[in-house]
Scaffold this motif. Structure first.
Motif, PDB file in Angstrom:
ATOM      1  N   VAL A 141      45.176  40.651  34.152  1.00 18.61           N
ATOM      2  CA  VAL A 141      43.870  41.313  34.088  1.00 18.61           C
ATOM      3  C   VAL A 141      43.964  42.580  33.257  1.00 18.61           C
ATOM      4  O   VAL A 141      43.108  42.858  32.398  1.00 18.61           O
ATOM      5  CB  VAL A 141      43.336  41.622  35.506  1.00 18.61           C
ATOM      6  N   GLN A 142      45.023  43.356  33.495  1.00 17.97           N
ATOM      7  CA  GLN A 142      45.205  44.596  32.750  1.00 17.97           C
ATOM      8  C   GLN A 142      45.360  44.326  31.251  1.00 17.97           C
ATOM      9  O   GLN A 142      44.763  45.018  30.411  1.00 17.97           O
ATOM     10  CB  GLN A 142      46.429  45.360  33.268  1.00 17.97           C
ATOM     11  N   ARG A 143      46.163  43.314  30.910  1.00 19.84           N
ATOM     12  CA  ARG A 143      46.406  43.027  29.495  1.00 19.84           C
ATOM     13  C   ARG A 143      45.156  42.493  28.805  1.00 19.84           C
ATOM     14  O   ARG A 143      44.880  42.827  27.652  1.00 19.84           O
ATOM     15  CB  ARG A 143      47.550  42.017  29.343  1.00 19.84           C
ATOM     16  N   ALA A 144      44.391  41.667  29.504  1.00 20.83           N
ATOM     17  CA  ALA A 144      43.219  41.051  28.882  1.00 20.83           C
ATOM     18  C   ALA A 144      42.017  41.988  28.839  1.00 20.83           C
ATOM     19  O   ALA A 144      41.244  41.975  27.872  1.00 20.83           O
ATOM     20  CB  ALA A 144      42.850  39.777  29.623  1.00 20.83           C
ATOM     21  N   LEU A 145      41.832  42.805  29.882  1.00 18.69           N
ATOM     22  CA  LEU A 145      40.605  43.589  30.015  1.00 18.69           C
ATOM     23  C   LEU A 145      40.819  45.089  29.887  1.00 18.69           C
ATOM     24  O   LEU A 145      39.842  45.839  29.785  1.00 18.69           O
ATOM     25  CB  LEU A 145      39.944  43.290  31.371  1.00 18.69           C
ATOM     26  N   GLY A 146      42.069  45.536  29.956  1.00 15.98           N
ATOM     27  CA  GLY A 146      42.328  46.962  29.839  1.00 15.98           C
ATOM     28  C   GLY A 146      41.920  47.768  31.051  1.00 15.98           C
ATOM     29  O   GLY A 146      41.633  48.965  30.954  1.00 15.98           O
ATOM     30  N   ARG A 147      41.872  47.122  32.200  1.00 17.03           N
ATOM     31  CA  ARG A 147      41.543  47.821  33.445  1.00 17.03           C
ATOM     32  C   ARG A 147      42.298  47.167  34.593  1.00 17.03           C
ATOM     33  O   ARG A 147      42.869  46.093  34.456  1.00 17.03           O
ATOM     34  CB  ARG A 147      40.032  47.763  33.726  1.00 17.03           C
ATOM     35  N   GLU A 148      42.267  47.834  35.743  1.00 15.32           N
ATOM     36  CA  GLU A 148      42.929  47.301  36.921  1.00 15.32           C
ATOM     37  C   GLU A 148      42.084  46.181  37.541  1.00 15.32           C
ATOM     38  O   GLU A 148      40.849  46.196  37.438  1.00 15.32           O
ATOM     39  CB  GLU A 148      43.139  48.403  37.965  1.00 15.32           C
ATOM     40  N   PRO A 149      42.708  45.222  38.196  1.00 12.35           N
ATOM     41  CA  PRO A 149      41.940  44.157  38.859  1.00 12.35           C
ATOM     42  C   PRO A 149      41.242  44.660  40.111  1.00 12.35           C
ATOM     43  O   PRO A 149      41.624  45.672  40.695  1.00 12.35           O
ATOM     44  CB  PRO A 149      43.018  43.119  39.206  1.00 12.35           C
ATOM     45  N   ARG A 150      40.217  43.944  40.518  1.00  8.89           N
ATOM     46  CA  ARG A 150      39.522  44.254  41.761  1.00  8.89           C
ATOM     47  C   ARG A 150      40.444  43.958  42.947  1.00  8.89           C
ATOM     48  O   ARG A 150      41.167  42.971  42.958  1.00  8.89           O
ATOM     49  CB  ARG A 150      38.249  43.417  41.889  1.00  8.89           C
ATOM     50  N   GLY A 151      40.378  44.805  43.965  1.00  2.00           N
ATOM     51  CA  GLY A 151      41.223  44.623  45.139  1.00  2.00           C
ATOM     52  C   GLY A 151      40.555  43.780  46.204  1.00  2.00           C
ATOM     53  O   GLY A 151      39.322  43.654  46.251  1.00  2.00           O
ATOM     54  N   PHE A 152      41.360  43.212  47.092  1.00  2.38           N
ATOM     55  CA  PHE A 152      40.823  42.386  48.177  1.00  2.38           C
ATOM     56  C   PHE A 152      39.946  43.218  49.110  1.00  2.38           C
ATOM     57  O   PHE A 152      38.906  42.742  49.578  1.00  2.38           O
ATOM     58  CB  PHE A 152      41.973  41.749  48.966  1.00  2.38           C
ATOM     59  N   ALA A 153      40.345  44.453  49.376  1.00  5.99           N
ATOM     60  CA  ALA A 153      39.547  45.308  50.258  1.00  5.99           C
ATOM     61  C   ALA A 153      38.170  45.573  49.660  1.00  5.99           C
ATOM     62  O   ALA A 153      37.159  45.610  50.384  1.00  5.99           O
ATOM     63  CB  ALA A 153      40.268  46.623  50.527  1.00  5.99           C
ATOM     64  N   ASP A 154      38.098  45.725  48.337  1.00  2.18           N
ATOM     65  CA  ASP A 154      36.803  45.926  47.683  1.00  2.18           C
ATOM     66  C   ASP A 154      35.939  44.681  47.829  1.00  2.18           C
ATOM     67  O   ASP A 154      34.729  44.767  48.094  1.00  2.18           O
ATOM     68  CB  ASP A 154      37.004  46.239  46.196  1.00  2.18           C
ATOM     69  N   TYR A 155      36.569  43.522  47.662  1.00  3.98           N
ATOM     70  CA  TYR A 155      35.845  42.254  47.827  1.00  3.98           C
ATOM     71  C   TYR A 155      35.301  42.127  49.250  1.00  3.98           C
ATOM     72  O   TYR A 155      34.149  41.729  49.453  1.00  3.98           O
ATOM     73  CB  TYR A 155      36.781  41.093  47.505  1.00  3.98           C
ATOM     74  N   VAL A 156      36.105  42.482  50.229  1.00  2.64           N
ATOM     75  CA  VAL A 156      35.684  42.369  51.628  1.00  2.64           C
ATOM     76  C   VAL A 156      34.502  43.292  51.898  1.00  2.64           C
ATOM     77  O   VAL A 156      33.521  42.900  52.546  1.00  2.64           O
ATOM     78  CB  VAL A 156      36.856  42.688  52.569  1.00  2.64           C
ATOM     79  N   ARG A 157      34.561  44.508  51.403  1.00  2.94           N
ATOM     80  CA  ARG A 157      33.455  45.450  51.614  1.00  2.94           C
ATOM     81  C   ARG A 157      32.170  44.928  50.962  1.00  2.94           C
ATOM     82  O   ARG A 157      31.089  45.007  51.555  1.00  2.94           O
ATOM     83  CB  ARG A 157      33.818  46.830  51.051  1.00  2.94           C
ATOM     84  N   ARG A 158      32.278  44.406  49.742  1.00  2.00           N
ATOM     85  CA  ARG A 158      31.096  43.880  49.047  1.00  2.00           C
ATOM     86  C   ARG A 158      30.526  42.678  49.800  1.00  2.00           C
ATOM     87  O   ARG A 158      29.314  42.522  49.917  1.00  2.00           O
ATOM     88  CB  ARG A 158      31.439  43.453  47.608  1.00  2.00           C
ATOM     89  N   THR A 159      31.399  41.820  50.272  1.00  2.00           N
ATOM     90  CA  THR A 159      30.961  40.572  50.903  1.00  2.00           C
ATOM     91  C   THR A 159      30.430  40.801  52.300  1.00  2.00           C
ATOM     92  O   THR A 159      29.486  40.123  52.734  1.00  2.00           O
ATOM     93  CB  THR A 159      32.133  39.574  50.943  1.00  2.00           C
ATOM     94  N   ALA A 160      31.005  41.756  53.010  1.00  2.00           N
ATOM     95  CA  ALA A 160      30.614  41.986  54.406  1.00  2.00           C
ATOM     96  C   ALA A 160      29.136  42.372  54.506  1.00  2.00           C
ATOM     97  O   ALA A 160      28.444  41.972  55.466  1.00  2.00           O
ATOM     98  CB  ALA A 160      31.473  43.078  55.028  1.00  2.00           C
ATOM     99  N   VAL A 161      28.609  43.100  53.525  1.00  2.00           N
ATOM    100  CA  VAL A 161      27.231  43.558  53.620  1.00  2.00           C
ATOM    101  C   VAL A 161      26.240  42.404  53.455  1.00  2.00           C
ATOM    102  O   VAL A 161      25.074  42.538  53.815  1.00  2.00           O
ATOM    103  CB  VAL A 161      26.928  44.656  52.557  1.00  2.00           C
ATOM    104  N   THR A 162      26.691  41.267  52.933  1.00  2.00           N
ATOM    105  CA  THR A 162      25.808  40.113  52.784  1.00  2.00           C
ATOM    106  C   THR A 162      25.639  39.332  54.068  1.00  2.00           C
ATOM    107  O   THR A 162      24.796  38.435  54.167  1.00  2.00           O
ATOM    108  CB  THR A 162      26.340  39.152  51.698  1.00  2.00           C
ATOM    109  N   GLY A 163      26.484  39.625  55.081  1.00  2.00           N
ATOM    110  CA  GLY A 163      26.406  38.941  56.346  1.00  2.00           C
ATOM    111  C   GLY A 163      27.056  37.581  56.344  1.00  2.00           C
ATOM    112  O   GLY A 163      26.852  36.795  57.290  1.00  2.00           O
ATOM    113  N   VAL A 164      27.851  37.292  55.319  1.00  2.00           N
ATOM    114  CA  VAL A 164      28.432  35.942  55.189  1.00  2.00           C
ATOM    115  C   VAL A 164      29.377  35.601  56.342  1.00  2.00           C
ATOM    116  O   VAL A 164      29.549  34.426  56.671  1.00  2.00           O
ATOM    117  CB  VAL A 164      29.160  35.822  53.823  1.00  2.00           C
ATOM    118  N   TRP A 165      29.960  36.600  56.986  1.00  2.00           N
ATOM    119  CA  TRP A 165      30.892  36.346  58.093  1.00  2.00           C
ATOM    120  C   TRP A 165      30.225  36.535  59.460  1.00  2.00           C
ATOM    121  O   TRP A 165      30.909  36.690  60.463  1.00  2.00           O
ATOM    122  CB  TRP A 165      32.114  37.239  57.959  1.00  2.00           C
TER     123      TRP A 165
END
Length: 284
Positions: A258-282
């Motif tokens: 991800v870093q080599r292709a996009l020049g930035r750090e990849p998204r973290g699992f904790a960030d994904y969980v926070r984004r997803t939790a607000v949708t009520g999917v769990w």
């Protein structure tokens, strides 16, 4: 009439309704590209079926670059080789293959034959080799049901995995399909953290306020669990294989694709969980 190069401005996305394909399609369209999102369920020139070669040439007409996912069959490399060669002959200049992290092959077995098929096609190529998708735990994956039941029951032991966000995979794919500097690259794609299944359960529990635990089981116990919950036998067998690799820490290392292709750090699992939790999917 032969299609000229100036007319080859469409980007073909195989599996256009799939987990990565629909993200690649959406991102390409958002950035103003013409996209042909192909699948078996599509109609007209977007209809594509690995098992119906009559759909191959029409889906390539006017295409300058293509995102490829294989057929998931034992002979996937055979059809991939034929299709990739046809694509190059038809004037497709770039091929981006969704592959996966490698495994130790049996004696005499090609390690990742679909990759070889694309490399030898005659077109420019880029390989994407992702870790497990973070989205496997959302409504897009099987494990959401377990999370709703409050318990991840998996044969993964205490093994670690550097889960990668499917949105990052899509961004790398789009960069390779539309930008320069990606030809001949094999991008190993991971998130920024190594996580056990216990850590996954804990992060989701913390974000949702629900009781979620991880219960490690042996492969035979998982087979019995799968049978009791109506899972197909071949799917359970595949999961036992994949979780066995996690249990063995076979791919327990971070990658820099991800870093080599996009020049930035990849998204973290904790960030994904926070984004997803607000949708009520769990929360069912």
């Amino acid at each position: 009439m032969t299609t000229t190069r100036t007319q080859r401005n469409e980007i073909l996305v195989l599996g256009g309704s799939g987990k990565t394909g629909r993200r690649v399609t959406s991102l390409l369209r958002h950035r103003g590209h013409e996209v042909r999102a192909a699948s078996r369920g599509a109609s007209g020139p977007a209809r594509f079926d690995w098992h119906d070669e009559n759909t191959w040439e029409p889906v390539l007409d006017g295409v300058g670059a293509a995102y490829l996912v294989d057929s998931l069959r034992e002979d996937a490399d055979v059809s991939m080789a034929a299709f990739a060669k046809l694509a190059a002959e038809r004037g497709v200049e770039r091929l981006v293959l969704l592959s996966h992290r490698g495994w130790v092959p049996a004696e005499g077995e090609e390690k990742l034959p679909c990759e070889r098929a694309v490399r030898e096609s005659g077109a420019e190529w880029t390989l994407l080799k992702p870790a497990w998708f973070t989205q496997n735990f959302s409504e897009e994956g099987y494990f959401r049901r377990q999370l709703l039941d409050g318990e991840l029951v998996l044969p993964a032991g205490d093994g670690l995995e550097p889960f990668v966000d499917a949105d990052d995979i899509a961004e790398v794919a789009v960069a390779a399909l539309t930008g320069s500097g990606h030809a001949g690259e094999a991008y190993e794609l991971s998130g920024p953290d190594l996580l056990s299944m216990g850590a996954v359960a804990e992060l989701i529990a913390r974000a949702t306020g629900r009781d979620v635990a991880y219960r490690p089981v042996s492969p035979p116990e998982f087979t019995a669990f799968g049978e009791a919950h109506g899972l197909p036998g071949d799917f359970v067998e595949l999961l036992n294989l994949l979780f066995g690799w996690i249990r063995e820490n076979r791919f327990a290392e971070l990658a820099d694709g991800v870093q080599r292709a996009l020049g930035r750090e990849p998204r973290g699992f904790a960030d994904y969980v926070r984004r997803t939790a607000v949708t009520g999917v769990w929360h069912g």
